[in-house]
Write an enzyme that holds these catalytic residues in place. Sequence first.
Site, PDB file in Angstrom:
ATOM      1  N   GLY A 158      58.980  43.640 114.529  1.00 27.07           N
ATOM      2  CA  GLY A 158      60.247  44.733 114.892  1.00 27.07           C
ATOM      3  C   GLY A 158      59.594  45.833 115.774  1.00 27.07           C
ATOM      4  N   ARG A 159      60.429  46.831 115.295  1.00 21.73           N
ATOM      5  CA  ARG A 159      60.023  48.044 116.126  1.00 21.73           C
ATOM      6  C   ARG A 159      58.705  48.695 115.518  1.00 21.73           C
ATOM      7  NH1 ARG A 159      65.535  48.806 114.860  1.00 21.73           N
ATOM      8  NH2 ARG A 159      67.002  48.978 116.620  1.00 21.73           N
ATOM      9  N   ILE A 160      58.716  48.727 114.004  1.00 21.68           N
ATOM     10  CA  ILE A 160      57.542  49.312 113.650  1.00 21.68           C
ATOM     11  C   ILE A 160      56.116  48.197 113.805  1.00 21.68           C
ATOM     12  CG2 ILE A 160      56.439  50.106 111.582  1.00 21.68           C
ATOM     13  CD1 ILE A 160      59.281  51.195 110.561  1.00 21.68           C
ATOM     14  N   THR A 182      60.669  35.387 115.699  1.00 18.65           N
ATOM     15  CA  THR A 182      60.966  35.447 117.302  1.00 18.65           C
ATOM     16  C   THR A 182      59.603  35.883 117.972  1.00 18.65           C
ATOM     17  OG1 THR A 182      61.896  37.640 117.343  1.00 18.65           O
ATOM     18  CG2 THR A 182      63.196  35.809 117.133  1.00 18.65           C
ATOM     19  N   THR A 240      53.449  49.384 104.279  1.00 20.61           N
ATOM     20  CA  THR A 240      54.221  50.276 104.482  1.00 20.61           C
ATOM     21  C   THR A 240      55.835  49.933 104.609  1.00 20.61           C
ATOM     22  OG1 THR A 240      53.850  50.455 106.982  1.00 20.61           O
ATOM     23  CG2 THR A 240      52.272  51.907 105.671  1.00 20.61           C
ATOM     24  N   ARG A 242      58.233  47.597 102.716  1.00 19.64           N
ATOM     25  CA  ARG A 242      59.038  47.593 101.383  1.00 19.64           C
ATOM     26  C   ARG A 242      58.125  47.003 100.080  1.00 19.64           C
ATOM     27  NH1 ARG A 242      61.480  51.044 102.681  1.00 19.64           N
ATOM     28  NH2 ARG A 242      64.062  51.078 103.076  1.00 19.64           N
ATOM     29  N   GLU A 271      59.363  51.455  92.319  1.00 22.11           N
ATOM     30  CA  GLU A 271      59.242  52.759  92.363  1.00 22.11           C
ATOM     31  C   GLU A 271      59.969  53.843  91.652  1.00 22.11           C
ATOM     32  OE1 GLU A 271      59.519  54.536  96.548  1.00 22.11           O
ATOM     33  OE2 GLU A 271      58.508  52.536  97.187  1.00 22.11           O
ATOM     34  N   HIS A 289      55.302  57.241  99.294  1.00 23.14           N
ATOM     35  CA  HIS A 289      56.062  56.560 100.123  1.00 23.14           C
ATOM     36  C   HIS A 289      56.457  57.946 101.193  1.00 23.14           C
ATOM     37  CE1 HIS A 289      60.031  54.230 100.465  1.00 23.14           C
ATOM     38  NE2 HIS A 289      59.703  54.489 101.667  1.00 23.14           N
ATOM     39  N   GLY A 291      55.956  57.314 104.627  1.00 20.74           N
ATOM     40  CA  GLY A 291      55.893  56.613 105.899  1.00 20.74           C
ATOM     41  C   GLY A 291      56.752  57.565 106.882  1.00 20.74           C
TER      42      GLY A 291
END
Length: 326
Positions: A158-160, A182, A240, A242, A271, A289, A291
């Site tokens: 995806g984006r990251i 995809t 980074t 979940r 967490e 956490h 990020g």
Amino acid sequence: MRNRPVVTVTRRLPDEIEAEIGQSFDARFNRDDRPLPAAQLRQALSDSDAILCTVTDRFTEDVLAAEPLRVRLLANFGVGFNHIDMRLAGRRGIRVTNTPDVLTDDTADLAIALMLMTLRRLGEGERLLRSGVWPGWAPTQHLGRRLTGKALGIVGMGRIGRAVARRAALGFGMRIRYAAPTALLPGEAAVLDAERVDTDELFASSDVVSIHCRASAETRHLVNSRTLGRMAPHAVLINTARGDIVDEAALAAALEAGHLAAAGLDVYEEEPRVHPGLLHLENVVLLPHLGSATIETRLAMGRRALANLAAFFEGQPLPDEVSSEA
């Protein structure tokens, strides 16, 4: 003057964002900045019009069963929304938004930082220096491995994931392979020289595996004793995304046994608790956490959440609405 919508804000946000929320809404702030227990979340669902929530708020079946129900929007401060029972929220008429795009670069930067920290053993080096027993430079001291030119396997594109791929390929000359539902567009795949493979091949053929997929029932413990067993002894795992994507007990056992070289983690299954088997290992980098933890991004996330709140109460389309099928 008409009554303003009541918005509960579950955690402390940057001062600028809290001021803007207070100007626009009847805001109920959590000044203690501790995660709200289930009883207080249920109360907020009953006496607020919307909740600006975070990943620390667990909107489970029990919580979302609150009666009477007043809230109609959960404006999530963050991209991931696996802490919300999305199907039940939908059935109860609660809409959900998130804050995409604005934290992509910071999270991608942190993934690269964890790669450098693990391969170059930077955490170990700093601990040695702080211990007061560093004897000085030596030719064979704390030898790590270079990042440049290594094979990077990305789970989720995806984006990251794409932002990490660009940094790795164009900045460090890494060879990119990825596993995702995809494929990349041909032009982007060509620029990155990225090859799409299945998950098993990715784990077996990568020097570094970086996790960037969504958290869901299907991806829970995607990284487990079987997939870790396919990794080479010199390989490194980075997460980074979940915490529950990684079986921390299996990871600790693999690291302890030398089945992989190192791991860099920014997120955890339970967490703020971290599996105790990871805490004593020198070949693990553990971050709290971080990020999206830059001033620029946290302000942008707040304003994105505010934009969704404003659109909702003005009867406009929600810019960042998500659903259980997203």
